[in-house]
Design an enzyme around this catalytic site. Structure first.
Site, PDB file in Angstrom:
ATOM      1  N   TRP A 103      41.759 -32.379  20.112  1.00 22.29           N
ATOM      2  CA  TRP A 103      41.888 -32.480  18.859  1.00 22.29           C
ATOM      3  C   TRP A 103      40.936 -32.344  18.485  1.00 22.29           C
ATOM      4  CZ3 TRP A 103      46.593 -31.528  17.033  1.00 22.29           C
ATOM      5  CH2 TRP A 103      47.516 -31.523  17.829  1.00 22.29           C
ATOM      6  N   ASP A 173      39.464 -39.002  12.886  1.00 23.23           N
ATOM      7  CA  ASP A 173      41.255 -38.708  12.861  1.00 23.23           C
ATOM      8  C   ASP A 173      41.683 -39.749  13.828  1.00 23.23           C
ATOM      9  OD1 ASP A 173      43.747 -38.136  14.156  1.00 23.23           O
ATOM     10  OD2 ASP A 173      42.632 -36.160  15.117  1.00 23.23           O
ATOM     11  N   LYS A 197      53.333 -40.464  15.072  1.00 25.87           N
ATOM     12  CA  LYS A 197      52.992 -40.996  16.380  1.00 25.87           C
ATOM     13  C   LYS A 197      52.820 -42.465  15.881  1.00 25.87           C
ATOM     14  CE  LYS A 197      50.643 -36.943  17.935  1.00 25.87           C
ATOM     15  NZ  LYS A 197      49.480 -36.301  17.219  1.00 25.87           N
TER      16      LYS A 197
HETATM   17  C1  PLP Z   1      48.771 -34.766  16.822  1.00 29.89           C
HETATM   18  C2  PLP Z   1      47.688 -35.210  16.559  1.00 29.89           C
HETATM   19  C3  PLP Z   1      46.765 -34.177  15.514  1.00 29.89           C
HETATM   20  C4  PLP Z   1      47.871 -33.691  14.933  1.00 29.89           C
HETATM   21  O1  PLP Z   1      49.142 -33.729  14.084  1.00 29.89           O
HETATM   22  P1  PLP Z   1      49.801 -32.840  13.135  1.00 29.89           P
HETATM   23  O2  PLP Z   1      50.060 -34.028  12.595  1.00 29.89           O
HETATM   24  O3  PLP Z   1      50.746 -32.196  13.872  1.00 29.89           O
HETATM   25  O4  PLP Z   1      49.038 -31.954  12.348  1.00 29.89           O
HETATM   26  C5  PLP Z   1      45.794 -34.231  15.071  1.00 29.89           C
HETATM   27  N1  PLP Z   1      44.647 -35.494  15.251  1.00 29.89           N
HETATM   28  C6  PLP Z   1      45.104 -35.835  16.867  1.00 29.89           C
HETATM   29  C7  PLP Z   1      44.303 -37.534  17.511  1.00 29.89           C
HETATM   30  C8  PLP Z   1      46.650 -35.963  17.564  1.00 29.89           C
HETATM   31  O5  PLP Z   1      47.085 -37.141  18.623  1.00 29.89           O
END
Ligand code: PLP
Length: 361
Positions: A103, A173, A197
């Site tokens: 990511w 993030d 998540k």
């Molecule tokens: C799943 C994830 C993403 C991507 O998320 P989307 O909502 O599918 O764009 C980005 N960063 C991390 C750390 C993730 O676990």
């Protein structure tokens, strides 16, 4: 088949049962309104109450200071990979990124379209099995910001504390560990997280942004990509993901009712220790893939003696109601995602299953 399985999926992921039941109860007709939240105008007073309550409850959960704004946007965390550099990089067009996995790499890829990216540290040389230490960070004092990924969903590693970056704005993030514990929001300039998540259903992305960052958003940016516009319109520039935000709001209430994030963190530590301790005591039959001190409390990644056994394990686990244990397709192995909503009883049941499987295989 049982009515509900143990869902170890990395995302979209398990939600609290209480939340699902409340959403179900109100799905057909929201109390006092006579229609579903899915049918409400995003400009109605009723929906505005839902929206503002969610924002206020999040503020309580994380003690978010007044000079931070809370947005619910669309486009996933993935769109934030672009929005962050587009809004925050100019005019210096230079930013620091810490590369701790797939990511982070995607975030770096988009930032490079906007300006110069300095990789302040990377753990790619060891297949992202660890988090770079503070003294390894090669930070640029004139960077527009420093970006890091707090929890690496695929590799099962997690920052235990945020990197120290001096006066440079810190951007995170936090898609896969937001709200797993209390953090000091005042250390950050911007935090973003996809909902699916640890916070709710897919479709909304949370952005917490400090006021002074908004001065950087150029009027030349495309409207939807401009943080300043979203703040000015309180996330209602266009139609927000209404139903998703409603369910996220229910998750916030669930967290508050449980006692807040300190209580949540206590439970997360208990759950993760249960699983990691068992893995460590399995005489190498199950092997954690991440460095011990950097292990994620959310995504427990491990391997077994060979791929044949891993396949068999996943198949038998699925039959027994333990679903979603396959590691990410890019790394293989196994991954048990045990987010906030995942019950301790499910971790205990998995450990029993793993014991049993080891004895028989
Ligand atoms: C799943 C994830 C993403 C991507 O998320 P989307 O909502 O599918 O764009 C980005 N960063 C991390 C750390 C993730 O676990």
């Amino acid at each position: 088949m049982k009515e509900r399985v143990y869902n170890f999926s990395a995302g979209p992921a398990v939600l609290p049962e209480e939340v699902l039941k409340e959403a179900q109860e109100n799905l057909y007709s929201y109390p006092g309104v006579g229609m579903s939240v899915m049918e409400m105008s995003h400009r109605s007073k009723e929906f505005n109450d839902i929206f503002v309550t969610a924002q206020n409850d999040l503020r309580k959960l994380l003690d978010i200071p007044d000079n931070y704004k809370i947005l619910f946007l669309q486009g996933g965390a993935t769109l934030q990979f672009s929005m962050v550099p587009l809004n925050l990089m100019p005019p210096k067009n230079k930013a620091d990124y810490i590369n701790t996995g797939a990511w982070s790499k995607k975030a770096i890829k988009e930032a490079k379209r906007v300006g110069e990216v300095n990789i302040a540290a990377s753990s790619e040389d060891v297949s992202f099995t660890r988090i770079p230490k503070q003294n390894e960070l090669n930070l640029s004092p004139d960077a527009s910001y420093v970006h890091f990924t707090s929890n690496n969903t695929i590799f099962g590693t997690e920052f235990k504390t945020e990197p120290e970056v001096g006066n440079v704005p810190l951007v995170c993030d936090a898609s896969s560990d937001i709200l797993h514990k209390k953090i000091d929001v005042s250390k950050y300039a911007l935090i973003y997280a996809g909902a699916q998540k640890n916070m709710g259903p897919a479709g909304a992305t949370l952005v917490i942004i400090r006021d002074d960052m908004l001065e950087r958003s150029s009027d030349n940016l495309h409207t939807y990509l401009n943080y300043k516009i979203h703040v000015d319109k309180n996330s209602l520039y266009n139609t927000p993901p209404c139903f998703t935000v409603y369910v996220i709001g229910l998750v916030y209430k669930w967290l508050l009712n449980m006692g807040g994030l300190d209580e949540m963190y206590k439970r997360n530590l208990e759950k993760a220790h249960l699983l990691y301790d068992f893995i460590d005591q399995s005489d190498g039959y199950y092997k954690g893939t991440a460095e011990k001190e950097d292990r994620s409390l959310m995504n427990v990644t491990f391997r077994m003696p060979n791929e044949e056994l891993e396949k068999k394990f996943i198949a038998e686990a699925t039959e027994n109601g333990f679903v979603g244990l396959k590691g990410h397709r890019s790394v293989g192995g196994l991954r048990a995602s045990i987010y906030n909503a995942f019950p301790k009883s499910g971790v205990e049941a998995l450990v029993e299953f793993m014991k049993d499987f080891k004895a028989k295989n």
